[in-house]
Design a protein around this motif. Sequence first.
Motif, PDB file in Angstrom:
ATOM      1  N   SER A 129       2.679 -18.391 -41.692  1.00  0.00           N
ATOM      2  CA  SER A 129       1.708 -17.317 -41.688  1.00  0.00           C
ATOM      3  C   SER A 129       2.394 -16.118 -41.101  1.00  0.00           C
ATOM      4  CB  SER A 129       0.513 -17.692 -40.832  1.00  0.00           C
ATOM      5  OG  SER A 129       0.922 -17.835 -39.496  1.00  0.00           O
ATOM      6  N   ALA A 130       2.329 -15.014 -41.809  1.00  0.00           N
ATOM      7  CA  ALA A 130       2.933 -13.806 -41.285  1.00  0.00           C
ATOM      8  C   ALA A 130       1.876 -12.729 -41.261  1.00  0.00           C
ATOM      9  CB  ALA A 130       4.107 -13.384 -42.162  1.00  0.00           C
ATOM     10  N   GLY A 131       1.958 -11.896 -40.266  1.00  0.00           N
ATOM     11  CA  GLY A 131       0.974 -10.824 -40.189  1.00  0.00           C
ATOM     12  C   GLY A 131       1.190 -10.059 -38.911  1.00  0.00           C
ATOM     13  N   SER A 132       0.589  -8.876 -38.826  1.00  0.00           N
ATOM     14  CA  SER A 132       0.752  -8.084 -37.609  1.00  0.00           C
ATOM     15  C   SER A 132      -0.390  -8.389 -36.657  1.00  0.00           C
ATOM     16  CB  SER A 132       0.801  -6.605 -37.952  1.00  0.00           C
ATOM     17  OG  SER A 132      -0.422  -6.232 -38.527  1.00  0.00           O
ATOM     18  N   VAL A 133      -0.328  -7.754 -35.499  1.00  0.00           N
ATOM     19  CA  VAL A 133      -1.264  -8.060 -34.430  1.00  0.00           C
ATOM     20  C   VAL A 133      -2.721  -7.849 -34.845  1.00  0.00           C
ATOM     21  CG1 VAL A 133      -1.642  -7.749 -31.953  1.00  0.00           C
ATOM     22  CG2 VAL A 133       0.496  -6.993 -32.981  1.00  0.00           C
ATOM     23  N   ASP A 134      -2.964  -6.801 -35.613  1.00  0.00           N
ATOM     24  CA  ASP A 134      -4.347  -6.413 -35.818  1.00  0.00           C
ATOM     25  C   ASP A 134      -4.954  -6.851 -37.149  1.00  0.00           C
ATOM     26  OD1 ASP A 134      -2.558  -4.814 -36.992  1.00  0.00           O
ATOM     27  OD2 ASP A 134      -3.164  -2.956 -36.020  1.00  0.00           O
ATOM     28  N   ASP A 135      -4.250  -7.631 -37.931  1.00  0.00           N
ATOM     29  CA  ASP A 135      -4.857  -8.030 -39.192  1.00  0.00           C
ATOM     30  C   ASP A 135      -5.625  -9.340 -39.072  1.00  0.00           C
ATOM     31  OD1 ASP A 135      -2.925  -9.897 -39.093  1.00  0.00           O
ATOM     32  OD2 ASP A 135      -1.729  -9.118 -40.741  1.00  0.00           O
ATOM     33  N   GLY A 136      -5.721  -9.862 -37.867  1.00  0.00           N
ATOM     34  CA  GLY A 136      -6.556 -11.029 -37.640  1.00  0.00           C
ATOM     35  C   GLY A 136      -5.865 -12.367 -37.854  1.00  0.00           C
ATOM     36  N   SER A 156      11.611 -20.732 -44.617  1.00  0.00           N
ATOM     37  CA  SER A 156      12.653 -21.560 -45.228  1.00  0.00           C
ATOM     38  C   SER A 156      12.219 -22.999 -45.498  1.00  0.00           C
ATOM     39  CB  SER A 156      13.927 -21.526 -44.380  1.00  0.00           C
ATOM     40  OG  SER A 156      13.770 -22.276 -43.203  1.00  0.00           O
ATOM     41  N   THR A 157      11.269 -23.502 -44.738  1.00  0.00           N
ATOM     42  CA  THR A 157      10.851 -24.890 -44.949  1.00  0.00           C
ATOM     43  C   THR A 157       9.403 -25.001 -45.441  1.00  0.00           C
ATOM     44  OG1 THR A 157      10.335 -24.967 -42.595  1.00  0.00           O
ATOM     45  CG2 THR A 157      12.415 -25.954 -43.269  1.00  0.00           C
ATOM     46  N   ALA A 158       8.784 -23.857 -45.736  1.00  0.00           N
ATOM     47  CA  ALA A 158       7.345 -23.890 -46.018  1.00  0.00           C
ATOM     48  C   ALA A 158       7.021 -24.243 -47.469  1.00  0.00           C
ATOM     49  CB  ALA A 158       6.723 -22.542 -45.664  1.00  0.00           C
ATOM     50  N   ASN A 159       5.918 -24.971 -47.653  1.00  0.00           N
ATOM     51  CA  ASN A 159       5.358 -25.216 -48.975  1.00  0.00           C
ATOM     52  C   ASN A 159       4.467 -24.060 -49.409  1.00  0.00           C
ATOM     53  OD1 ASN A 159       5.002 -28.064 -47.352  1.00  0.00           O
ATOM     54  ND2 ASN A 159       5.803 -28.391 -49.404  1.00  0.00           N
ATOM     55  N   LEU A 160       3.904 -23.380 -48.409  1.00  0.00           N
ATOM     56  CA  LEU A 160       2.910 -22.364 -48.714  1.00  0.00           C
ATOM     57  C   LEU A 160       3.010 -21.215 -47.713  1.00  0.00           C
ATOM     58  CD1 LEU A 160      -0.756 -22.942 -49.693  1.00  0.00           C
ATOM     59  CD2 LEU A 160      -0.334 -21.612 -47.640  1.00  0.00           C
ATOM     60  N   ALA A 161       2.787 -20.003 -48.206  1.00  0.00           N
ATOM     61  CA  ALA A 161       2.749 -18.838 -47.319  1.00  0.00           C
ATOM     62  C   ALA A 161       1.337 -18.284 -47.295  1.00  0.00           C
ATOM     63  CB  ALA A 161       3.710 -17.763 -47.811  1.00  0.00           C
ATOM     64  N   LEU A 162       0.884 -18.041 -46.096  1.00  0.00           N
ATOM     65  CA  LEU A 162      -0.439 -17.457 -45.907  1.00  0.00           C
ATOM     66  C   LEU A 162      -0.213 -15.972 -45.640  1.00  0.00           C
ATOM     67  CD1 LEU A 162      -2.972 -19.427 -45.259  1.00  0.00           C
ATOM     68  CD2 LEU A 162      -2.866 -18.315 -43.057  1.00  0.00           C
ATOM     69  N   ILE A 163      -0.746 -15.130 -46.514  1.00  0.00           N
ATOM     70  CA  ILE A 163      -0.567 -13.702 -46.300  1.00  0.00           C
ATOM     71  C   ILE A 163      -1.931 -13.057 -46.106  1.00  0.00           C
ATOM     72  CG2 ILE A 163       0.235 -11.538 -47.318  1.00  0.00           C
ATOM     73  CD1 ILE A 163       2.407 -13.130 -48.743  1.00  0.00           C
ATOM     74  N   LEU A 164      -2.062 -12.350 -44.993  1.00  0.00           N
ATOM     75  CA  LEU A 164      -3.346 -11.720 -44.692  1.00  0.00           C
ATOM     76  C   LEU A 164      -3.368 -10.276 -45.136  1.00  0.00           C
ATOM     77  CD1 LEU A 164      -3.478 -13.825 -41.794  1.00  0.00           C
ATOM     78  CD2 LEU A 164      -5.665 -12.757 -42.258  1.00  0.00           C
ATOM     79  N   VAL A 165      -4.478  -9.893 -45.747  1.00  0.00           N
ATOM     80  CA  VAL A 165      -4.667  -8.512 -46.148  1.00  0.00           C
ATOM     81  C   VAL A 165      -5.972  -8.045 -45.523  1.00  0.00           C
ATOM     82  CG1 VAL A 165      -5.029  -6.964 -48.112  1.00  0.00           C
ATOM     83  CG2 VAL A 165      -3.529  -8.947 -48.363  1.00  0.00           C
ATOM     84  N   ASP A 166      -5.922  -6.885 -44.867  1.00  0.00           N
ATOM     85  CA  ASP A 166      -7.135  -6.330 -44.288  1.00  0.00           C
ATOM     86  C   ASP A 166      -7.951  -5.692 -45.415  1.00  0.00           C
ATOM     87  OD1 ASP A 166      -9.025  -4.627 -43.038  1.00  0.00           O
ATOM     88  OD2 ASP A 166      -7.782  -4.550 -41.225  1.00  0.00           O
ATOM     89  N   ALA A 167      -9.171  -6.173 -45.617  1.00  0.00           N
ATOM     90  CA  ALA A 167      -9.993  -5.718 -46.751  1.00  0.00           C
ATOM     91  C   ALA A 167     -10.185  -4.204 -46.741  1.00  0.00           C
ATOM     92  CB  ALA A 167     -11.351  -6.416 -46.717  1.00  0.00           C
ATOM     93  N   ARG A 168     -10.137  -3.603 -45.558  1.00  0.00           N
ATOM     94  CA  ARG A 168     -10.357  -2.153 -45.466  1.00  0.00           C
ATOM     95  C   ARG A 168      -9.138  -1.358 -45.927  1.00  0.00           C
ATOM     96  NH1 ARG A 168     -11.502  -1.866 -39.319  1.00  0.00           N
ATOM     97  NH2 ARG A 168      -9.670  -3.188 -39.516  1.00  0.00           N
ATOM     98  N   HIS A 169      -7.963  -1.964 -45.746  1.00  0.00           N
ATOM     99  CA  HIS A 169      -6.725  -1.213 -46.028  1.00  0.00           C
ATOM    100  C   HIS A 169      -6.060  -1.612 -47.341  1.00  0.00           C
ATOM    101  CE1 HIS A 169      -6.747  -1.154 -41.404  1.00  0.00           C
ATOM    102  NE2 HIS A 169      -7.412  -0.114 -41.868  1.00  0.00           N
TER     103      HIS A 169
END
Lengths: 414, 301
Positions: A8-15, A103-116
Amino acid sequence: MELLRFTSAGSVDDGKSTLIGRLLYDTKSIFEDQYDQIKEASERKGETTVNLALLTDGLRAEREQGITIDVAYRYFATPKRKFIIADTPGHIQYTRNMVTGASTANLALILVDARHGIIEQTKRHAFIASLLGIPHIAICVNKMDLVEYKEEVFDKIKSDFENFSSKFDKLDIRYIPISALHGDNVVNKSEKMDWYQGSTLLYLLENIHIASDQNRIDCRFPVQYVLRPQSDEYHDFRGYAGRVAGGTFRPGDEVTVLPSGFTTKIKSIESMDGNLAEAFAPMSVTMTIEDDIDISRGDMIVRADNQPQMSQDVDLMVCWMNEQPLNPNGKYTIQHTSRETRCMVKEVKYKVDVNTLHRDLEDRTIGLNDIGRIKIRTMSRLFYDPYKRNRNTGSILIIDELTNETVGAGMIIE
Amino acid sequence: MVDYQLNHLQELESESIFVLREVAARFERPSLMFSGGKDSIVMLHLARKAFHPCKVPFPLLHVDTGHNFPETIAFRDQLVEKIGAKLVVAKVQDSIDQGKSKEETGVNASRNGLQTVTLLDALEDLKTDAAMGGARRDEEKARAKERFFSHRDEFGQWDPKNQRPELWNLFNSKKAMGEHFRIFPISNWTEMDIWQYILAEKIDIPNLYFSHKRRCVNRDGILLAESPYLNMKENEEVKEYQVRFRTIGDMTCTGASLSDADSLEKIIEEVAATRQTERGGRSDDKRSEAAMEDRKTQGYF
């Protein structure tokens, strides 16, 4: 029960922390004493809510500075699957960590802020996920509560991302509208988004098909260690220990041993619990063969009629992981499957701008967190497959010979 | 059609065996840290599988605080004899006698922190270049940041902010003279995985893990076993409880938990229902928020 690794990758404020906290909390994976500890720590810092990020930020420096420095691994399980989360900070300066987690992941979780909507960071995450060959991507459009759970907002983000991601090859991308804060579509189906017919995030994580994530076609067995007991019971036993890197091996299969090129047959596939009928990736097994051939660590056993590419000259996409930039004429130690050899950098072809995905032909300095395409010549021949075909036989670690540090991660292109 | 998918225990097993074989192939003098606790027992079982039909190609190293449960020591000796392994015991008492460590004082005195000195000395004596430990990332937040191959400088110290990135299954084992590695083959296992695996593989474990009657002192909510090594506070009362241990460390700092679980199946049920972390009963971790990180930085496992 299967094992699914996701990043899971994301910045501090995207939840992101809230989402992971929600997953852990709703699957009852946070313990009371852990919760009490972070609750107390949050209060001490004067925060009004319990800061779930403190769960993953394990180092003193991380807690003091309120940032995530390193990849944190988290574990949880449901009756269907066990999950390993590689939780990585999403800021550009942490590309290195994102790559490590991916590098070892089966799946990536990417968060998108609905407002942005889709922002540069989203594109960067998607690019890295695609580059590192993560088979599945879940785009979670978060904070739907702040856009009144509107279908149009979700649809717009979905089509924006589809336009952008058409550049990537064969990615399995899913889109889920969620509110991590209120729990909509995370573990439980949202009552506020009737228009969404898809599954919740947890349902997706539990059910997405991962058996095909490993290469089941090209038989590759890098020899890791030779077992010679020389005991009375196993007088002439010679076993080749390793982890299957692709395909399926069975006793009787005709195999070729590289680099010698000798062809023989598999006699048995052994384990402490008895002999096995077959071995496939990622099983750790021990093989014996019919003929007496000299085989040692670094050799590779492959199917006689399906051999990997063999060359001293390879093209790589490289992600640089060290403050000291890539030396365009430098020599490095490399690790590839169970082999270790040296390489010389022959050419830096271009650098990728990770935000726009443009190829930069002018500035070819590959510094910390940069991604670029390079050409190397290795001291001995490598037996490899393109990374896109097989992550196990297409990945290379680049090590600085003076400091011994891991400075780069390479993915073989051809 | 056959579904080519391992279950989670098979995949974890395969990963750990891969790591153990990498260690044997890459280092000259590895040793396996063995405490007699369930994690090191599982690690040893995995090592036997990794090298079968050869014997485990490295010695076991036990750092003995002198405050172990007698049951642990008896179990250790029996197991070592059964599998024909080489066992090296490094004694904290020896380090104290040689003036290298100093016994803690007070009611909460423990030899837990003292293990570091003895451990580093033992690693030096054995010329160990890779010490394998059964630490797991789910145990403690500082451990969540550990690598499989964790580099240590010439003082045996860990620099958590400056760790080598670890990608795929390619491990960097390069080091300068005098440096060594700590290796954690079961990094990705959780407490539940360990128990499920013990059950699936029918692995023997010390009877301390099963419910039994024991005389304990209730100190700040932690049940400590009565022993000659435990300094008693005034007004403290020893009572008999029905308990079992979730982790096994020193008698002075390992808390027992009230439990009727007398079989592996019941333990698994209990672990699944529990709302406290495994190390919640370890007073050595309660000394401060970063107690584990601080000990690890100095060279503790």
